[in-house]
Scaffold this motif. Structure first.
Motif, short mmCIF file in Angstrom:
data_model
loop_
_atom_site.label_atom_id
_atom_site.label_comp_id
_atom_site.label_asym_id
_atom_site.label_seq_id
_atom_site.Cartn_x
_atom_site.Cartn_y
_atom_site.Cartn_z
N UNK A 169 0.81 -1.05 -0.10
CA UNK A 169 0.00 -0.04 -0.08
C UNK A 169 0.96 1.57 0.04
N UNK A 170 1.93 1.18 -0.79
CA UNK A 170 2.77 2.61 -1.01
C UNK A 170 3.32 2.80 0.57
N UNK B 154 6.20 6.64 3.51
CA UNK B 154 5.39 7.05 2.47
C UNK B 154 6.46 6.87 1.24
N UNK B 155 5.92 5.74 0.29
CA UNK B 155 6.86 5.61 -0.89
C UNK B 155 5.56 5.68 -2.10
N UNK C 141 11.90 9.07 0.72
CA UNK C 141 10.64 8.49 1.78
C UNK C 141 10.42 9.37 2.66
N UNK C 142 9.40 9.69 3.20
CA UNK C 142 8.84 10.33 4.28
C UNK C 142 8.48 9.41 5.19
N UNK C 143 9.11 9.83 6.55
CA UNK C 143 8.58 8.80 7.66
C UNK C 143 6.98 9.06 8.11
N UNK C 144 6.41 8.11 8.23
CA UNK C 144 4.91 8.40 8.66
C UNK C 144 4.49 7.86 9.87
#
Length: 577
Positions: A495-496, A511-512, A519-522
């Motif tokens: 899921x990305x 988030x990819x 990538x942004x860490x979520x």
């Protein structure tokens, strides 16, 4: 991107991937209806003419009806195409949308349909059934990925899964699960099973929702480092190795306990080198088991599966083929630089009829297994030398390209020449390197983790903790970020969301959805212990173990942000040996 936007992005992306269009407005709908009526009249007239003239056959007409029926049933996709879990994620233009990664590719006359890369392995057994899910080592599980995961349950409640083990004259304590102990997660008898081997010298069979034992742990004679494999054809069988010299076939239909039906000894074949461990997860295809061992040999076993008069599963295995993982050229090329270390520690991969593996001398081999189907002898079709220990499993895309990740320990000229992460074209036997990427920092360097493929990007963490994203076509580095190494856990993308653990005991979600951007860490969650084992994502849950001694289930409905110090066993260091 805010976490709550994730599912909407995934839904839109999948709609585009499947080339689905938004529902038309009322004026457009009337136009389409008028056109459709005209087409139906023309098609009907053509069919009548063809019938009168004798064109076509009953088989042709029936084939057309069958193809249509396989697409929709009452305006929805045929559920027989998918597994019992609902794989749809939208309703577009009156049709139910399928995520094709969650639908097994159709069976062909080959061992592995090349189109199965990136997709769920089995239509009969929904789940992630082996290390990295399928024979091409490219399936990472099923969402939804939790948006803010917490611990739902952990196992065991007291103490840790620990034991002592000896190898090459050294004894040490091992805890939890490590490289490459990914759990198998699958649906059976109306419940989610989670099966894994661990450093407490046992195979565990757990309920994915409750964390309770479905069957008591099955003890083996030594630690289990590798991942189990679940029979993809619906037979109630689990396949696993152990450091006690044996690769086992285990039945799970014997009532209150699991039962070992058969085992292959590391000394059943010769010549052998290195040791008697079994790190790799086998593949079961067309009643054959394919498995490599740290005895340095590749094995193909005819299982002869069946059921007895009482309806219990049976096997009558026979070794059909074996071959050394090395050749004399490799010994000459290593020139005394650990020239007798030829174990197979990766999980063998397969595409079409060709099985691929690499050994700890850096030799990549491809063998055509097709002749086994007629009782003939397999033939070698591919050979490539990386120069150094190659323990990561070979990843294969649907076009048949190989993605090979190697370590950098020997420091020889060949490893410096070809790099540590490479894309190979096995059809080009003289010069198969499409591109390569170097990681030769502080020795040891390179890669222990198996790369992931995601929307044209190859994702892989280095031993030193650098996680890189490379262009799948060119090998150019698109982005990187740093974690606490060594990072041996193979990356998971569902899921990305990229899920990656570090050796400080933290699991990270990134988030990819734009795979070419950094990538942004979520989210993060602190678990404790070095996270070497690869997680499995399944229906809103994340399952994995750590070197701190425990196994975890995470989800949005969890209640613990992390285990307390009293709940966490003492960690022992990394252990890929």
């Amino acid at each position: 991107m805010e976490p709550e936007d994730q599912q909407e992005r995934v839904r839109r992306r999948r709609a585009v991937d499947l080339e689905l269009q938004p529902a038309p407005d009322p004026r457009r709908r009337r136009q389409v209806l008028t056109l459709s009526v005209g087409v139906i009249v023309l098609v009907g007239a053509a069919a009548l003419g063809a019938s009168l003239l004798g064109w076509g056959s009953d088989d042709t007409a029936r084939s057309g009806r069958d193809e249509e029926a396989a697409t929709t049933i009452d305006g929805r996709d045929d559920p027989s195409d998918a597994d019992p879990g609902d794989v749809g994620d939208g309703n577009v233009a009156g049709k139910h949308t399928k995520d094709l990664t969650q639908v097994a590719a159709e069976t062909t006359d080959q061992f592995v349909n090349p189109a199965s890369s990136g997709r769920m392995w089995s239509a009969k057994v929904p789940g992630s059934l082996t290390f990295r899910g399928n024979p091409t080592r490219t399936y990472y599980g099923r969402g939804d990925v939790p948006k803010a995961p917490k611990v739902r349950w952990f196992y065991p409640q007291q103490g840790g899964m620990c034991s002592s083990s000896s190898a090459k004259g050294e004894t040490k304590t091992w805890c939890g699960s490590g490289w490459t102990g990914q759990p198998a997660v699958f649906e059976r008898d109306g419940r989610t099973w989670v099966v894994f081997g661990a450093y407490d010298k046992a195979v565990h069979f757990m309920d994915g929702e409750t964390g309770e034992d479905i069957l008591p742990p099955l003890p083996t004679g030594d630690i289990i480092k590798g991942s189990v494999t679940i029979d993809p054809d619906g037979y109630p069988l689990v396949y696993t190795g152990s450091r006690d010299n044996y690769y086992r076939v285990i039945a799970i239909d014997r009532g209150p306990t699991a039962q070992e039906l058969w085992k292959l000894s590391a000394t059943d074949v010769s010549p052998t080198m290195w040791n008697n461990d079994w790190d790799g997860a086998g593949l079961v295809l067309d009643d054959f088991l394919f498995e490599g061992g740290e005895n340095s040999q590749f094995h193909a076993v005819k299982l002869n599966r069946g059921y007895d008069g009482a309806g219990k599963v049976t096997v009558a295995p026979k070794l059909a083929f074996n071959t050394p993982s090395w050749d004399q050229q490799l010994i000459r090329d290593l020139a005394g630089n650990r020239a007798n270390e030829f174990s197979i520690e990766d999980s063998v991969s397969m595409w079409g009829n060709t099985v691929y593996w690499a050994n700890s001398g850096g030799l990549v081999m491809g063998w055509d297994m097709g002749p086994l189907k007629t009782g003939a002898t397999p033939t070698q079709t591919f050979r490539f030398w990386t120069g150094d220990d190659t323990d990561a499993s070979i990843v294969i895309d649907e076009a048949g390209f190989l993605y090979v990740a190697s370590e950098y320990e020997r420091g020889n000229q060949r490893a410096a020449q070809v790099g540590q992460l490479m894309k190979l074209d096995p059809r080009n036997t003289t010069n198969p390197v499409v591109w390569s990427y170097a990681d030769r920092g502080t020795n040891p360097a390179g890669f222990w983790a198996t790369p992931a493929l995601h929307d044209g990007v190859v994702i892989a963490p280095t031993n030193g903790g650098k996680v890189v994203g490379l262009d799948q076509e060119t090998g150019a580095e698109l982005w990187s970020f740093q974690l606490a190494g060594p990072t041996w856990q193979s990356p998971v993308v569902v899921d990305d969301v990229l899920i990656q653990g570090d050796c400080n005991g933290t699991l990270h979600g990134y988030d990819v959805s734009d795979p070419r951007a950094t990538p942004k860490e979520i989210w993060t969650i602190a678990i404790g212990g070095c996270i070497e084992s690869t997680p499995t994502v399944w229906k809103g849950r994340i399952y994995f173990g750590s070197r701190a001694g425990r196994f975890f289930s995470l989800g949005d409905d969890g209640t613990l942000t992390s285990p307390t110090a009293a709940q966490t066993a003492a960690q022992t260091g990394g252990g890929g040996e």
